[in-house]
Design a protein around this motif. Structure first.
Motif, PDB file in Angstrom:
ATOM      1  N   GLY A 139       0.786  -1.228   0.000  1.00 27.58           N
ATOM      2  CA  GLY A 139       0.000   0.000   0.000  1.00 27.58           C
ATOM      3  C   GLY A 139       0.815   1.273   0.000  1.00 27.58           C
TER       4      GLY A 139
ATOM      5  N   SER B 242       4.918   1.697  -7.136  1.00 31.28           N
ATOM      6  CA  SER B 242       4.721   1.096  -5.813  1.00 31.28           C
ATOM      7  C   SER B 242       6.070   0.935  -5.123  1.00 31.28           C
TER       8      SER B 242
ATOM      9  N   ASP C  19      -1.863   4.171   0.275  1.00 28.22           N
ATOM     10  CA  ASP C  19      -3.142   3.906  -0.368  1.00 28.22           C
ATOM     11  C   ASP C  19      -4.262   3.883   0.660  1.00 28.22           C
TER      12      ASP C  19
ATOM     13  N   TYR D 177      -4.715   4.629  -5.213  1.00 24.85           N
ATOM     14  CA  TYR D 177      -3.363   4.717  -5.767  1.00 24.85           C
ATOM     15  C   TYR D 177      -2.989   3.440  -6.521  1.00 24.85           C
TER      16      TYR D 177
END
Length: 439
Positions: free
Chosen positions: A70, A87, A116, A122
């Motif tokens: 995340g 990421s 996120d 995202y």
């Protein structure tokens, strides 16, 4: 390919995120692609005896990134101005994938760590962009969030639809536009309105009639397609002022692609707010043009329609004004105050002021003549379409209403002639009594 990374905490700002940078340069006449991940070996002290050894670091280690689920990183290339998102896990495990042509480079700065949310916005954005850079990550994030609205909007407002409508205009009296095309447009409008209603989904909102609004948009679109053929060979001498208006609107539109793109853009967008509630729909629609980036989509469609950037921007600015001031002809005032009241309502709008290029010089407010003429032409066109599409008005009532709008616009044109392009003098001159033209 040479790649240099750096990460440092500014002195005295330990509470701030680390400042990160990554510079990548391709020093050969060719194209290259691949991953930037593991550094070259460098010497470090391995123990207390001063013995040194060679070691390497990954890009994630060098930039101080976190590989947790995340966690995402956004950064800007100061060569192109584009922003990217990756990421943290991918940057840590694989590094950064790049493609460079001969002697090109990237200078990635302004790294920002984002987490996120529960909706995975995202993650969706990262997948949606697929490594592409965009002018603004925040705006791209809004676009992903607005996809349920943008997809049906693009299916309605696009170059193909605009060209088909241009070709469907009727230039001969008595003929009707292509019913199948109008049915198709009405269905797309209905789909868009339903998506908007579901997207907003506020239980306190009114129970909007999507079918009725879609049919209203269809009626106005049909009037627009009929405009080129109205009042040409079938003039009624009893309705001379009405014919004057139709001819003025035809001259304004003529074969101007920008004008027709503007008119179609207004028709498609002006009543979207009714998907929620009819009350206050114009202001709601105008707000959505910015909040939902609909103006951006219209601009893209118009540019694909062979309009340059300035012409498309001017068209969208016109559309927004027409949305805000639809129904201006229904302003309830006395006959001697109509032109003044209408002008005052327009000038209160900062977008109208910008459109008219209102500026102060030597203590006097000035406006642009060409812009004012354009505004009057558009307002007359707007009122004509709205009146002719009103199912509650008889032909006689509609012609009288259009003639009254013509008198107001003519009064404002007369006021401009004595204004010397000064706003104060224009407003004062608009107070003069409107003298109706004989039929």
């Amino acid at each position: 390919v040479f790649a240099y990374s750096n990460s440092a905490v500014p002195s005295g700002d330990a509470g701030l995120d680390e400042e990160r940078s990554l510079v990548i340069y391709h020093n050969r006449f060719a194209s290259v692609r691949g991953w930037i991940n593991r550094s070259v070996a460098y010497s470090v002290v391995a123990g207390g005896d001063g013995e040194r050894t060679l070691t390497q670091r990954t890009l994630g280690e060098g930039l101080g990134l976190r590989p947790t689920a995340g966690t995402y990183y956004t950064f800007r290339d100061h060569i192109t101005g584009l922003e990217y998102i990756r990421s943290g896990r991918e940057l840590w495990e694989q590094g950064l994938y790049v493609e460079l042509d001969a002697y090109k480079c990237h200078v990635f700065l302004n790294w920002r760590e984002v987490q996120d949310n529960e909706w995975g916005q995202y993650a969706h954005l990262n997948a949606y962009l697929g490594g592409r850079g965009v002018p603004s990550i925040e705006e791209a994030l809004r676009e992903v969030f607005l996809q349920p609205i943008h997809q049906p909007f693009r299916e309605l407002v696009n170059t193909d639809t605009l060209r088909r409508l241009i070709n469907a205009r009727e230039t001969k009296p008595g003929r009707q536009p292509d019913a199948a095309l109008l049915d198709e447009i009405e269905q797309r409008v209905s789909d868009l309105l339903r998506e908007i209603r579901d997207f907003v989904s506020d239980p306190e909102d009114g129970d909007a009639d999507v079918a009725e609004t879609a049919h209203e948009i269809r009626r106005k679109l049909e009037v627009c397609l009929l405009l080129p053929g109205l009042g040409i060979s079938d003039k009624d001498p009893r309705l001379q002022r009405y014919c004057n208006v139709i001819e003025a609107v035809q001259v304004h539109l003529d074969q101007d692609l920008a004008a027709w793109g503007t008119l179609c853009g207004w028709v498609f967008t002006h009543a979207l707010g009714k998907a929620v509630d009819e009350q206050g729909f114009a202001a709601r629609t105008r707000s959505w043009m910015d909040e939902w980036l609909l103006g951006k989509l219209v601009t893209a469609a118009l540019q694909d329609f062979d309009l340059d950037g300035d012409a498309a921007a001017w068209a969208v600015a016109s559309i927004k004004i027409l949305i805000s001031h639809q129904g201006w002809h229904r302003l309830e005032t006395s006959g001697t105050e109509q032109a003044y009241s209408v002008l005052a309502s327009w000038l209160k709008d900062s977008e109208v002021q910008q459109f008219l290029q209102v500026n102060r010089h030597a203590g006097v407010l000035w406006f642009n003549h060409e812009a004012f003429s354009q505004l009057l032409n558009w307002m007359l066109t707007l009122a004509t379409v709205e009146v002719l599409a009103d199912p509650k008005l008889s032909s006689e009532d509609a012609s009288q209403e259009i003639a009254r709008c013509y008198e107001v616009v003519q009064a404002l044109k007369d006021a401009e002639e004595t204004s010397e392009y000064q706003v104060a003098k224009l407003v004062e001159a608009s107070r003069r009594e409107i003298k109706p033209t004989k039929r």
